[in-house]
Design a protein around this motif. Structure first.
Motif, PDB file in Angstrom:
ATOM      1  N   ALA A 198       0.827  -1.292   0.115  1.00 11.36           N
ATOM      2  CA  ALA A 198      -0.105   0.006  -0.202  1.00 11.36           C
ATOM      3  C   ALA A 198       0.900   1.334  -0.075  1.00 11.36           C
ATOM      4  CB  ALA A 198      -1.016  -0.005   1.178  1.00 11.36           C
ATOM      5  N   THR A 199       1.500   1.698  -1.103  1.00 11.68           N
ATOM      6  CA  THR A 199       2.432   2.530  -1.157  1.00 11.68           C
ATOM      7  C   THR A 199       2.205   3.353  -2.501  1.00 11.68           C
ATOM      8  OG1 THR A 199       4.148   1.594  -2.239  1.00 11.68           O
ATOM      9  CG2 THR A 199       4.167   1.614  -0.089  1.00 11.68           C
ATOM     10  N   LEU A 200       2.539   4.467  -2.520  1.00  7.72           N
ATOM     11  CA  LEU A 200       2.615   5.361  -3.954  1.00  7.72           C
ATOM     12  C   LEU A 200       3.574   6.173  -3.900  1.00  7.72           C
ATOM     13  CD1 LEU A 200       1.454   8.623  -3.452  1.00  7.72           C
ATOM     14  CD2 LEU A 200      -0.541   7.454  -2.972  1.00  7.72           C
ATOM     15  N   ASP A 201       4.226   6.561  -5.334  1.00  6.57           N
ATOM     16  CA  ASP A 201       5.196   7.389  -5.371  1.00  6.57           C
ATOM     17  C   ASP A 201       4.621   8.625  -6.168  1.00  6.57           C
ATOM     18  OD1 ASP A 201       7.215   5.355  -5.063  1.00  6.57           O
ATOM     19  OD2 ASP A 201       7.887   5.167  -6.810  1.00  6.57           O
ATOM     20  N   LEU A 202       4.915   9.584  -5.299  1.00  7.11           N
ATOM     21  CA  LEU A 202       4.660  10.996  -5.784  1.00  7.11           C
ATOM     22  C   LEU A 202       5.565  11.865  -6.114  1.00  7.11           C
ATOM     23  CD1 LEU A 202       2.429  13.072  -5.658  1.00  7.11           C
ATOM     24  CD2 LEU A 202       3.235  13.892  -3.398  1.00  7.11           C
ATOM     25  N   PHE A 203       5.235  12.427  -7.506  1.00  7.22           N
ATOM     26  CA  PHE A 203       6.222  13.488  -8.052  1.00  7.22           C
ATOM     27  C   PHE A 203       5.726  14.704  -8.021  1.00  7.22           C
ATOM     28  CE2 PHE A 203       7.317   9.696 -10.091  1.00  7.22           C
ATOM     29  CZ  PHE A 203       8.379   9.590 -10.846  1.00  7.22           C
ATOM     30  N   PRO A 204       6.204  15.570  -6.900  1.00  7.58           N
ATOM     31  CA  PRO A 204       5.616  16.791  -6.647  1.00  7.58           C
ATOM     32  C   PRO A 204       5.954  17.790  -7.502  1.00  7.58           C
ATOM     33  CG  PRO A 204       7.212  16.683  -5.029  1.00  7.58           C
ATOM     34  CD  PRO A 204       7.438  15.159  -5.920  1.00  7.58           C
ATOM     35  N   VAL A 205       5.362  19.053  -7.865  1.00  4.12           N
ATOM     36  CA  VAL A 205       5.743  20.197  -8.631  1.00  4.12           C
ATOM     37  C   VAL A 205       5.937  21.373  -7.546  1.00  4.12           C
ATOM     38  CG1 VAL A 205       4.730  19.548 -10.575  1.00  4.12           C
ATOM     39  CG2 VAL A 205       3.249  20.801  -9.116  1.00  4.12           C
ATOM     40  N   ASP A 206       6.860  22.109  -7.856  1.00  4.20           N
ATOM     41  CA  ASP A 206       7.131  23.511  -7.021  1.00  4.20           C
ATOM     42  C   ASP A 206       6.173  24.533  -7.227  1.00  4.20           C
ATOM     43  OD1 ASP A 206       9.590  22.297  -5.923  1.00  4.20           O
ATOM     44  OD2 ASP A 206      10.681  22.584  -7.671  1.00  4.20           O
ATOM     45  N   GLN A 207       4.910  24.258  -6.907  1.00  2.52           N
ATOM     46  CA  GLN A 207       4.070  25.364  -7.011  1.00  2.52           C
ATOM     47  C   GLN A 207       2.740  25.159  -6.115  1.00  2.52           C
ATOM     48  OE1 GLN A 207       3.213  25.217 -11.039  1.00  2.52           O
ATOM     49  NE2 GLN A 207       1.201  24.738 -10.825  1.00  2.52           N
ATOM     50  N   PRO A 208       2.124  26.033  -5.475  1.00  4.38           N
ATOM     51  CA  PRO A 208       1.050  25.438  -4.493  1.00  4.38           C
ATOM     52  C   PRO A 208      -0.252  25.412  -5.369  1.00  4.38           C
ATOM     53  CG  PRO A 208       1.332  28.018  -4.543  1.00  4.38           C
ATOM     54  CD  PRO A 208       2.437  27.464  -5.230  1.00  4.38           C
ATOM     55  N   ASP A 209      -0.941  24.331  -4.411  1.00  2.21           N
ATOM     56  CA  ASP A 209      -2.215  24.246  -5.096  1.00  2.21           C
ATOM     57  C   ASP A 209      -2.172  23.525  -6.484  1.00  2.21           C
ATOM     58  OD1 ASP A 209      -3.546  25.354  -2.976  1.00  2.21           O
ATOM     59  OD2 ASP A 209      -3.292  27.288  -3.444  1.00  2.21           O
TER      60      ASP A 209
END
Length: 297
Positions: A68-79
């Motif tokens: 039960a895992t996920l890989d998240l690629f975030p971005v450098d901006q809010p919302d």
């Protein structure tokens, strides 16, 4: 009524006029490509390249089970919006690590990307797998702000068995947390699979097949949906697509796409690519719900 229809369609020696041998072939999309391993190797290679290119990938736990895992690629901006991808593999193969090849296209458009892992059959039942994917969406919604994601901007996609799992999320409470859905070459009526090699690992009986068939359970209203398939698909995958597409049109704003030169395995390459019809449709749904400016082709 759902049970009656499924029972009517059931046939222990075949389905819709097919012999067992024919039905096995109809539900083997690899029968139409020269090399399935080549595609799987490509998924792994391109996914590894995406992780290397973007560096900061967070492995997050959405449940208590090891898978039960996920890989998240975030971005450098809010919302930011996020595209969640659920992999295929007939609920028996592949992982999130093979499913991150589309990340770059979305990150380039200012859209975060997440790839979901879930338990595989036969160690997990299909009911368990469906529950895990639903839980992953609910967890991401509840924790979105921690990662700069707007919880109103969760878009979910899946290919093949992954499309089935996304469709099953649309019939659950977590559907209210999905801004749009993208279904690629999916299976939406599981009754035929009971009579194929696929069920050797799944172990579906009639009740389980009906319970996990989204075509019998779609609510009256749904978020926008892109439903797509390759032009190179077996007749049963085409029938599954056509049936689901018709039902969705009664409940949602639907964009239907058939990629004439695409097959079951290379269609996902277009998912976030703005130079393709599928990529533009997916990005358009994100823009419509978020105001994000997608890069033009």
């Amino acid at each position: 009524m759902r049970r009656v229809r499924a029972a009517t369609l059931s046939n222990a020696s075949g389905y819709a006029g097919f012999s067992r041998c024919d039905l096995d072939r109809e539900y083997s999309p690899s029968s139409l490509v020269s090399s399935l391993p080549a595609y799987l190797d490509d998924y792994a290679r391109l996914s590894a390249a995406a992780r290397t290119r973007h560096g900061r990938v967070e492995e997050l736990r959405y449940g208590s089970l090891p898978e039960a895992t996920l890989d998240l690629f975030p971005v450098d901006q809010p919302d930011a919006p996020v595209m969640v991808f659920v992999h295929g593999g007939y609920w028996q193969e592949l992982t999130k690590r093979d499913s991150e090849f589309a990340a770059t296209s979305f990150l380039s458009a200012g859209i975060a990307f997440a790839a979901i892992d879930y338990g595989l059959a036969p160690d997990h039942t299909l009911d368990d797998i469906v529950t895990m994917v639903r839980s992953s969406i609910a967890w991401l919604h509840a924790n979105a702000l921690r990662f700069g994601i707007d919880p109103r901007r969760i878009h979910v996609s899946g290919s093949s068995a992954g499309a089935h799992l996304v469709a099953m999320a649309l019939v659950a409470d977590c559907a209210q947390q999905i801004a749009s859905a993208t279904l690629l070459s999916g299976i939406y009526d599981l009754e035929p699979l009971r009579h194929t090699y696929v069920n050797d690992a799944l172990g579906l009986d009639l009740d389980a097949a009906v319970r996990n068939s989204p075509i019998y359970r779609l609510p009256l209203q749904l978020p926008p949906v892109v439903i797509a398939r390759g032009g190179i698909e077996t007749s049963e995958f085409i029938r599954q697509h056509d049936t689901m597409s018709g039902l969705l049109r009664q409940r949602a704003r639907v964009t239907e796409i058939i990629g004439p030169a695409r097959n079951h395995f290379d269609l996902p390459y277009d998912l976030g690519d703005p130079s393709t019809e599928l990529g533009r449709a997916v990005l358009s749904n994100i823009v419509a719900s978020t105001g994000v400016q997608a890069e033009s082709a």
